[in-house]
Motif scaffolding. Structure first.
Motif, PDB file in Angstrom:
ATOM      1  N   TYR A 297      10.976  -2.871 -13.330  1.00  0.00           N
ATOM      2  CA  TYR A 297      11.532  -3.577 -12.175  1.00  0.00           C
ATOM      3  C   TYR A 297      11.401  -5.084 -12.338  1.00  0.00           C
ATOM      4  O   TYR A 297      12.321  -5.837 -12.000  1.00  0.00           O
ATOM      5  N   LEU A 298      10.260  -5.535 -12.873  1.00  0.00           N
ATOM      6  CA  LEU A 298      10.092  -6.973 -13.109  1.00  0.00           C
ATOM      7  C   LEU A 298      11.111  -7.470 -14.132  1.00  0.00           C
ATOM      8  O   LEU A 298      11.703  -8.539 -13.960  1.00  0.00           O
ATOM      9  N   ALA A 299      11.327  -6.703 -15.188  1.00  0.00           N
ATOM     10  CA  ALA A 299      12.309  -7.080 -16.214  1.00  0.00           C
ATOM     11  C   ALA A 299      13.711  -7.168 -15.619  1.00  0.00           C
ATOM     12  O   ALA A 299      14.525  -7.988 -16.047  1.00  0.00           O
ATOM     13  N   LYS A 300      13.979  -6.350 -14.607  1.00  0.00           N
ATOM     14  CA  LYS A 300      15.284  -6.359 -13.942  1.00  0.00           C
ATOM     15  C   LYS A 300      15.356  -7.425 -12.846  1.00  0.00           C
ATOM     16  O   LYS A 300      16.406  -7.625 -12.259  1.00  0.00           O
ATOM     17  N   GLY A 301      14.218  -8.049 -12.549  1.00  0.00           N
ATOM     18  CA  GLY A 301      14.186  -9.050 -11.487  1.00  0.00           C
ATOM     19  C   GLY A 301      14.073  -8.443 -10.099  1.00  0.00           C
ATOM     20  O   GLY A 301      14.333  -9.117  -9.101  1.00  0.00           O
ATOM     21  N   GLU A 302      13.694  -7.190 -10.022  1.00  0.00           N
ATOM     22  CA  GLU A 302      13.546  -6.507  -8.730  1.00  0.00           C
ATOM     23  C   GLU A 302      12.076  -6.539  -8.310  1.00  0.00           C
ATOM     24  O   GLU A 302      11.345  -5.542  -8.395  1.00  0.00           O
ATOM     25  N   LYS A 303      11.660  -7.716  -7.848  1.00  0.00           N
ATOM     26  CA  LYS A 303      10.247  -7.942  -7.529  1.00  0.00           C
ATOM     27  C   LYS A 303       9.734  -7.041  -6.412  1.00  0.00           C
ATOM     28  O   LYS A 303       8.590  -6.595  -6.459  1.00  0.00           O
ATOM     29  N   ASP A 304      10.577  -6.790  -5.404  1.00  0.00           N
ATOM     30  CA  ASP A 304      10.133  -5.945  -4.284  1.00  0.00           C
ATOM     31  C   ASP A 304       9.761  -4.540  -4.760  1.00  0.00           C
ATOM     32  O   ASP A 304       8.744  -3.983  -4.345  1.00  0.00           O
ATOM     33  N   LYS A 305      10.596  -3.990  -5.638  1.00  0.00           N
ATOM     34  CA  LYS A 305      10.329  -2.639  -6.145  1.00  0.00           C
ATOM     35  C   LYS A 305       9.100  -2.628  -7.058  1.00  0.00           C
ATOM     36  O   LYS A 305       8.329  -1.669  -7.049  1.00  0.00           O
ATOM     37  N   ALA A 306       8.918  -3.701  -7.828  1.00  0.00           N
ATOM     38  CA  ALA A 306       7.723  -3.800  -8.679  1.00  0.00           C
ATOM     39  C   ALA A 306       6.473  -3.843  -7.801  1.00  0.00           C
ATOM     40  O   ALA A 306       5.489  -3.137  -8.069  1.00  0.00           O
ATOM     41  N   ALA A 307       6.521  -4.652  -6.753  1.00  0.00           N
ATOM     42  CA  ALA A 307       5.376  -4.756  -5.838  1.00  0.00           C
ATOM     43  C   ALA A 307       5.104  -3.406  -5.177  1.00  0.00           C
ATOM     44  O   ALA A 307       3.943  -2.993  -5.043  1.00  0.00           O
ATOM     45  N   ASP A 308       6.167  -2.707  -4.779  1.00  0.00           N
ATOM     46  CA  ASP A 308       5.996  -1.372  -4.179  1.00  0.00           C
ATOM     47  C   ASP A 308       5.314  -0.416  -5.154  1.00  0.00           C
ATOM     48  O   ASP A 308       4.463   0.375  -4.752  1.00  0.00           O
ATOM     49  N   SER A 309       5.706  -0.493  -6.424  1.00  0.00           N
ATOM     50  CA  SER A 309       5.086   0.371  -7.436  1.00  0.00           C
ATOM     51  C   SER A 309       3.590   0.093  -7.526  1.00  0.00           C
ATOM     52  O   SER A 309       2.772   1.024  -7.572  1.00  0.00           O
ATOM     53  N   TYR A 310       3.232  -1.198  -7.543  1.00  0.00           N
ATOM     54  CA  TYR A 310       1.809  -1.551  -7.612  1.00  0.00           C
ATOM     55  C   TYR A 310       1.060  -1.130  -6.344  1.00  0.00           C
ATOM     56  O   TYR A 310      -0.093  -0.701  -6.419  1.00  0.00           O
ATOM     57  N   ARG A 311       1.709  -1.224  -5.197  1.00  0.00           N
ATOM     58  CA  ARG A 311       1.053  -0.777  -3.963  1.00  0.00           C
ATOM     59  C   ARG A 311       0.826   0.741  -3.996  1.00  0.00           C
ATOM     60  O   ARG A 311      -0.197   1.230  -3.508  1.00  0.00           O
ATOM     61  N   THR A 312       1.752   1.472  -4.587  1.00  0.00           N
ATOM     62  CA  THR A 312       1.578   2.918  -4.706  1.00  0.00           C
ATOM     63  C   THR A 312       0.405   3.234  -5.638  1.00  0.00           C
ATOM     64  O   THR A 312      -0.398   4.132  -5.356  1.00  0.00           O
ATOM     65  N   VAL A 313       0.302   2.469  -6.726  1.00  0.00           N
ATOM     66  CA  VAL A 313      -0.842   2.630  -7.630  1.00  0.00           C
ATOM     67  C   VAL A 313      -2.138   2.356  -6.859  1.00  0.00           C
ATOM     68  O   VAL A 313      -3.115   3.119  -6.972  1.00  0.00           O
ATOM     69  N   ALA A 314      -2.139   1.307  -6.052  1.00  0.00           N
ATOM     70  CA  ALA A 314      -3.326   0.973  -5.255  1.00  0.00           C
ATOM     71  C   ALA A 314      -3.678   2.119  -4.306  1.00  0.00           C
ATOM     72  O   ALA A 314      -4.855   2.476  -4.164  1.00  0.00           O
ATOM     73  N   ALA A 315      -2.671   2.707  -3.690  1.00  0.00           N
ATOM     74  CA  ALA A 315      -2.911   3.816  -2.752  1.00  0.00           C
ATOM     75  C   ALA A 315      -3.525   5.016  -3.471  1.00  0.00           C
ATOM     76  O   ALA A 315      -4.420   5.682  -2.926  1.00  0.00           O
ATOM     77  N   ILE A 316      -3.051   5.280  -4.688  1.00  0.00           N
ATOM     78  CA  ILE A 316      -3.624   6.394  -5.456  1.00  0.00           C
ATOM     79  C   ILE A 316      -5.089   6.110  -5.760  1.00  0.00           C
ATOM     80  O   ILE A 316      -5.958   6.965  -5.559  1.00  0.00           O
ATOM     81  N   HIS A 317      -5.372   4.882  -6.222  1.00  0.00           N
ATOM     82  CA  HIS A 317      -6.776   4.531  -6.506  1.00  0.00           C
ATOM     83  C   HIS A 317      -7.626   4.612  -5.237  1.00  0.00           C
ATOM     84  O   HIS A 317      -8.754   5.106  -5.279  1.00  0.00           O
ATOM     85  N   LYS A 318      -7.084   4.148  -4.132  1.00  0.00           N
ATOM     86  CA  LYS A 318      -7.827   4.164  -2.874  1.00  0.00           C
ATOM     87  C   LYS A 318      -8.158   5.603  -2.462  1.00  0.00           C
ATOM     88  O   LYS A 318      -9.256   5.866  -1.972  1.00  0.00           O
ATOM     89  N   SER A 319      -7.228   6.529  -2.688  1.00  0.00           N
ATOM     90  CA  SER A 319      -7.468   7.923  -2.309  1.00  0.00           C
ATOM     91  C   SER A 319      -8.611   8.543  -3.112  1.00  0.00           C
ATOM     92  O   SER A 319      -9.207   9.529  -2.688  1.00  0.00           O
ATOM     93  N   PHE A 320      -8.914   7.938  -4.267  1.00  0.00           N
ATOM     94  CA  PHE A 320     -10.038   8.412  -5.081  1.00  0.00           C
ATOM     95  C   PHE A 320     -11.261   7.511  -4.923  1.00  0.00           C
ATOM     96  O   PHE A 320     -12.185   7.571  -5.725  1.00  0.00           O
TER      97      PHE A 320
END
Length: 188
Positions: free
Chosen positions: A146-169
């Motif tokens: 997403y960053l390579a495509k310039g879609e920063k919002d989607k990249a940020a969403d991906s990282y937030r999802t990663v954060a949520a997975i880590h938080k659940s553990f």
């Protein structure tokens, strides 16, 4: 006659199998051209034998070699051939392996839309398998795309999802790190 000679002789390996094993040795020794030749010979011999597993294995290895060389069309052709055989045999784990290889191939070829679609399928599979590490790894790759495509919002969403997975553990430090990454991306 010794005891060993009295025992039944071991089943001889076919030429196809010998060529395939030679290809693996060439790969181990970092000789991709020689490996490609051996796998090609194995593929032809497996075809003559009617050995579908051998065809799928040789095609998969040829796909890997073509992918490393950057020959996207040939890599896809070989992967698709192996994939069709694995589908016929309902070999879900081999199918998943090939799906991951095809996704990486598209990413490396900068065909980002295709890579996103394929990595989305990989992510679905990891979710179905309840494999959080696989999901996290895939989401990180998606963020890069997403960053390579310039879609920063989607990249940020991906990282937030990663954060949520880590938080659940209860991995608070990791979760915080990915939330910070998402915030940085959004700031620009």
């Amino acid at each position: 006659m010794t005891e060993q000679q009295k025992q039944e002789p071991k089943e001889e390996k076919s030429q196809a199998q010998l060529d395939y094993e030679a290809g693996q040795e060439f790969l181990k020794n970092l000789e991709p051209a020689q490996a490609a030749n051996a796998f090609h010979n194995a593929l032809i011999a497996f075809e003559l034998e009617g050995n579908e597993n051998g065809i799928a294995n040789a095609a998969d290895k040829l796909g890997d070699i073509c992918a490393k060389r950057g020959d996207v069309a040939m890599a896809l052709s070989h992967y698709d051939r192996a994939y069709a055989i694995c589908q016929k045999q309902s070999d879900r784990f081999s199918l998943f392996s090939i799906e991951k290889k095809k996704a990486k191939l598209m990413y490396d070829a900068k065909d980002y839309d295709q890579a996103i679609r394929l990595y989305g399928e990989v992510l679905d599979e990891y979710s179905a398998l309840r494999n959080p590490q696989g999901s996290v790894d895939t989401l990180e790759i998606l963020a890069e795309i997403y960053l390579a495509k310039g879609e920063k919002d989607k990249a940020a969403d991906s990282y937030r999802t990663v954060a949520a997975i880590h938080k659940s553990f209860k991995h608070s430090r990791h979760a915080e790190k990915y939330l910070e990454k998402a915030a940085e991306i959004e700031k620009g």
